[in-house]
Design an enzyme around this catalytic site. Sequence first.
Site, PDB file in Angstrom:
ATOM      1  N   ARG A  92       5.253 -13.177  -4.471  1.00 30.52           N
ATOM      2  CA  ARG A  92       5.727 -14.342  -4.167  1.00 30.52           C
ATOM      3  C   ARG A  92       6.349 -15.537  -4.676  1.00 30.52           C
ATOM      4  O   ARG A  92       6.567 -15.834  -5.815  1.00 30.52           O
ATOM      5  CB  ARG A  92       4.476 -15.316  -3.377  1.00 30.52           C
ATOM      6  CG  ARG A  92       5.065 -16.659  -2.598  1.00 30.52           C
ATOM      7  CD  ARG A  92       4.100 -16.995  -1.788  1.00 30.52           C
ATOM      8  NE  ARG A  92       3.151 -18.128  -2.699  1.00 30.52           N
ATOM      9  CZ  ARG A  92       1.333 -18.455  -2.254  1.00 30.52           C
ATOM     10  NH1 ARG A  92       1.746 -18.891  -1.111  1.00 30.52           N
ATOM     11  NH2 ARG A  92       0.771 -18.734  -3.159  1.00 30.52           N
TER      12      ARG A  92
ATOM     13  N   ASP B 236      -5.042 -24.651  -5.501  1.00 32.24           N
ATOM     14  CA  ASP B 236      -3.069 -24.510  -6.074  1.00 32.24           C
ATOM     15  C   ASP B 236      -2.549 -25.873  -5.096  1.00 32.24           C
ATOM     16  O   ASP B 236      -3.558 -26.703  -4.833  1.00 32.24           O
ATOM     17  CB  ASP B 236      -2.919 -23.168  -5.501  1.00 32.24           C
ATOM     18  CG  ASP B 236      -2.841 -22.766  -4.046  1.00 32.24           C
ATOM     19  OD1 ASP B 236      -2.846 -23.981  -3.124  1.00 32.24           O
ATOM     20  OD2 ASP B 236      -2.203 -21.825  -3.590  1.00 32.24           O
TER      21      ASP B 236
END
Length: 540
Positions: A161, A442
């Site tokens: 990603r 996150d």
Amino acid sequence: MPPAVKVHSKVAQQAVQDILTEEALSFLAALHRTFESTRQSLLVAREDAQRRWDSGAPFDFPKETADVRADPSWRCAPPAPGLEDRRVEITGPTDRKMVVNALNSGAKTFMADFEDSSSPTFANMVNGQVNLRDAICRQIDFETGGKSYKLTDTPAVLIVRPRGWHLDEPRVTVDNAPVSGSLFDFGIYFFHNAKELIKRGYGPYFYLPKMEHYLEARLWNDIFNFSQSFLGIPHGTIRATVLIETLPAAFHMEEILFELRDHSSGLNCGRWDYIFSFIKKRRADRSAILPDRKDVTMTVPFMDAYVRLLIQTCHRRKVAAMGGMAAQIPIKDDPKANEAVLEKVRQDKLREVTAGHDGTWIAHPLINKIAMEVFNNHMLGPNQYHIRREDVKVAAADLLNNKVPGKITEEGVRSNVSTSLAYTAAWIGGNGCIPLNYLMEDAATAEITRVQLWQWVKYGSRLDSGFLITANYLDGLIDELAPGVKKVAPGVKEEHVKTVAEYLKAQIRKEWPSEFLTSDFMPYLAVADGADPKWQKTSL
């Protein structure tokens, strides 16, 4: 260096020499010169769209692409090697230990993350590229602290990603302009590894984050075609899964798949960022206030509608509909509490597989067994593309239905303040993935907490006790909770906590919240890495 290409950092010099070769930087420069103007125009289009929504324009499915949605004949590319069965995917940052442990976890795939679970210090970005290259070449084994880390013979399939379109990479400039963080992460990885991955029977596979419009997917598709031609590999070798983690993208699911159809491997429910986007994009709508974030579950109306539409859309086009993250981590010293956590994971994964998802996300290797067991019991084939969900009828109003049962409590406000301080302080200290309250957090968590605090102040929300939430009230909580951050997030520096506390106090007083805290703090990281301050914003 190639002409007009500069690296503005003195950190991670060995990794820079290994990865930022003249050939790789020449490829990156070609990407930048070909596509940067389009990226910038799309970012301006985001701002224009936000102004329209602020003025009362409705969120809706695009009228100009109605024929794409109505046409039943088109399909996406068939699954690429290694992506036929994705029932459990583990995600995490690209540090060497994490890469080995994730690839050895038993999950079907590993999403190596340069985005929300990585703090984009230059050392993290370039060392991460080295680690992924070494993993692909099976040269990543190492020892530390008397323990050996060795890759198994059958590691998980690797998916990468890159950062979202909104982030620059100011440590690398081309023609005196910073390159895109997306193109840096994608381009360096693709250049070094695409041919080796093909040789080993797979291909360069990606997760694409934070998109808001189908034209942003078209840009990625153009980049894929350009890059495959540049390296001389077959078109369609690249595969990309798009995270539907913004409210606008929920209205563009069919179109995003259509734009990427020769390179698509499906869509993913990026649940936490989606909640963040739901609040942020509806910032001018006082009716869109949400309660404590713990009450905004996957079963509330707007989240349930988004999930059902995503599964129906993907299966109609024969690609994977991936479920969301189980952020829970095991509780080692409390068996009863640990079982409660594991049961929560089990029920979440059961909801996903019975709804028709083709796979799910986990954040910790020890959660793999539970997620795998649930999907093995309920998904007998490699996927569930055959479950068409033709019963689903999702209108625009369903995607906007924020009738969420719950209250705003003092505990919820304090949790938001504490989490925002702890995570963001860790992020600017170089750590983008931290355990908090037995969850692996996150950037999405910090973003939800930040915009919720802003929203509650902006619209004069009250606690369930009737107490008015004001900026001054939150100032007091920030001052009270800041000294305790180092206890919940060991290793966080006091100077970073102070910086974040000042930032949060400023954010809750703004007319509109910043688009991304990562954009706000990227200059802070870049200057700390040695980038020339003239390239940076001077204040948060």
